[in-house]
Design an enzyme around this catalytic site. Structure first.
Site, PDB file in Angstrom:
ATOM      1  N   ARG A 181     -20.659   3.337   6.772  1.00  0.00           N
ATOM      2  CA  ARG A 181     -20.712   4.807   6.773  1.00  0.00           C
ATOM      3  C   ARG A 181     -19.862   5.364   5.629  1.00  0.00           C
ATOM      4  NH1 ARG A 181     -15.763   6.662   8.474  1.00  0.00           N
ATOM      5  NH2 ARG A 181     -14.537   5.284   9.823  1.00  0.00           N
ATOM      6  N   TYR A 198       1.691 -10.451   1.885  1.00  0.00           N
ATOM      7  CA  TYR A 198       1.847  -9.787   0.581  1.00  0.00           C
ATOM      8  C   TYR A 198       2.029 -10.853  -0.495  1.00  0.00           C
ATOM      9  CZ  TYR A 198       2.675  -5.365   3.014  1.00  0.00           C
ATOM     10  OH  TYR A 198       2.545  -4.243   3.782  1.00  0.00           O
ATOM     11  N   GLU A 236      -9.087  -1.396   0.599  1.00  0.00           N
ATOM     12  CA  GLU A 236      -8.223  -1.929   1.650  1.00  0.00           C
ATOM     13  C   GLU A 236      -9.052  -2.728   2.652  1.00  0.00           C
ATOM     14  OE1 GLU A 236      -5.662   1.006   3.398  1.00  0.00           O
ATOM     15  OE2 GLU A 236      -5.679   2.268   1.598  1.00  0.00           O
ATOM     16  N   GLY A 252       0.821  -1.204   0.000  1.00  0.00           N
ATOM     17  CA  GLY A 252       0.000   0.000   0.000  1.00  0.00           C
ATOM     18  C   GLY A 252       0.854   1.253   0.000  1.00  0.00           C
TER      19      GLY A 252
HETATM   20  P1  ADP Z   1       0.501  -1.333   3.332  1.00  0.00           P
HETATM   21  O1  ADP Z   1       0.598   0.155   3.269  1.00  0.00           O
HETATM   22  O2  ADP Z   1       1.598  -2.035   2.563  1.00  0.00           O
HETATM   23  O3  ADP Z   1      -0.861  -1.838   2.930  1.00  0.00           O
HETATM   24  P2  ADP Z   1      -0.286  -1.852   6.098  1.00  0.00           P
HETATM   25  O4  ADP Z   1       0.325  -1.174   7.291  1.00  0.00           O
HETATM   26  O5  ADP Z   1      -1.661  -1.445   5.706  1.00  0.00           O
HETATM   27  O6  ADP Z   1       0.737  -1.715   4.881  1.00  0.00           O
HETATM   28  O7  ADP Z   1      -0.232  -3.427   6.389  1.00  0.00           O
HETATM   29  C1  ADP Z   1      -0.859  -4.280   5.474  1.00  0.00           C
HETATM   30  C2  ADP Z   1      -0.257  -5.681   5.429  1.00  0.00           C
HETATM   31  O8  ADP Z   1      -0.265  -6.275   6.737  1.00  0.00           O
HETATM   32  C3  ADP Z   1      -1.094  -6.614   4.582  1.00  0.00           C
HETATM   33  O9  ADP Z   1      -0.728  -6.527   3.208  1.00  0.00           O
HETATM   34  C4  ADP Z   1      -0.801  -7.992   5.176  1.00  0.00           C
HETATM   35  O10 ADP Z   1       0.306  -8.585   4.518  1.00  0.00           O
HETATM   36  C5  ADP Z   1      -0.447  -7.683   6.629  1.00  0.00           C
HETATM   37  N1  ADP Z   1      -1.492  -8.042   7.614  1.00  0.00           N
HETATM   38  C6  ADP Z   1      -1.234  -8.699   8.784  1.00  0.00           C
HETATM   39  N2  ADP Z   1      -2.350  -8.885   9.492  1.00  0.00           N
HETATM   40  C7  ADP Z   1      -3.376  -8.324   8.766  1.00  0.00           C
HETATM   41  C8  ADP Z   1      -4.792  -8.207   9.003  1.00  0.00           C
HETATM   42  N3  ADP Z   1      -5.371  -8.682  10.140  1.00  0.00           N
HETATM   43  N4  ADP Z   1      -5.538  -7.578   8.048  1.00  0.00           N
HETATM   44  C9  ADP Z   1      -4.953  -7.090   6.935  1.00  0.00           C
HETATM   45  N5  ADP Z   1      -3.623  -7.171   6.669  1.00  0.00           N
HETATM   46  C10 ADP Z   1      -2.823  -7.785   7.577  1.00  0.00           C
HETATM   47 MG    MG Z   2      -2.688  -1.063   3.727  1.00  0.00          MG
END
Ligand code: ADP
Ligand code: MG
Length: 156
Positions: free
Chosen positions: A105, A92, A80, A16
């Site tokens: 909402r 990932y 997301e 992301g």
């Molecule tokens: P990014 O900006 O890369 O999306 P995030 O801080 O949003 O980073 O973290 C997302 C990543 O965390 C996901 O791609 C996944 O690999 C990991 N992850 C671990 N636990 C969860 C969860 N409960 N829900 C969603 N993603 C999770």
């Molecule tokens: Mg994310």
């Protein structure tokens, strides 16, 4: 927002924008631009809930945000998913399957980080309650989540 629901979607989890969702304790698994483009263009931005499964793992409750993508100067959407489950590792590159069953909402701006976090906690509690109702619970068992065994699913 309900017109498009339930909405089924499957796609790869990509990096992301590094907005620090994970540091807030609410990591969000992002779908690729290609998957986002496949959503109905008139689906409203906001917070939704439903069911999610990584690979052919268990099906968990989730909250999902459809928002404006800052990377594209807010002209494209981002999708997301925060899965309401504690995973041992990041996922990932894995295939995330979701069914969106309800809307909570619209998108909002918050005055503080604390206000944002408590709103998300409320969204999560609301999602948990709604998803226990029969009309939402039944989708947890949908065949969509049972990938054919031994079959590699890529790019959709
Ligand atoms: P990014 O900006 O890369 O999306 P995030 O801080 O949003 O980073 O973290 C997302 C990543 O965390 C996901 O791609 C996944 O690999 C990991 N992850 C671990 N636990 C969860 C969860 N409960 N829900 C969603 N993603 C999770
Ligand atoms: Mg994310």
């Amino acid at each position: 927002a309900m017109r498009h629901l339930p909405y089924f979607c499957r796609g790869e989890v990509v990096k992301g924008f590094g907005r620090g969702s994970k540091e807030l304790g609410i990591p969000t698994a992002n779908f690729s631009e290609q998957v986002v483009e496949s959503f109905p263009s008139d689906i409203p931005t906001g917070i939704y809930y439903g069911w999610a499964c990584v690979g052919n793992g268990d099906v968990h409750k989730m909250v999902l945000s459809i928002g404006w993508n800052p990377f594209y100067k807010n002209i494209k959407k981002s999708v997301e998913t925060h899965i309401i489950h504690t995973f041992k590792e990041d996922f990932y590159g894995e295939i995330l399957s979701i069914v969106i069953t309800g809307y909570i909402r619209p998108e909002k701006n918050f005055d503080s980080l604390d206000a944002l976090i408590s709103a998300i906690q409320e969204d999560i509690e609301e999602a948990k309650r709604q998803l226990d109702l029969p009309e939402h619970l039944k989708l947890k068992e949908d065949n969509f989540f049972h990938l054919p065994e031994g079959k590699i699913v890529n790019n959709h």
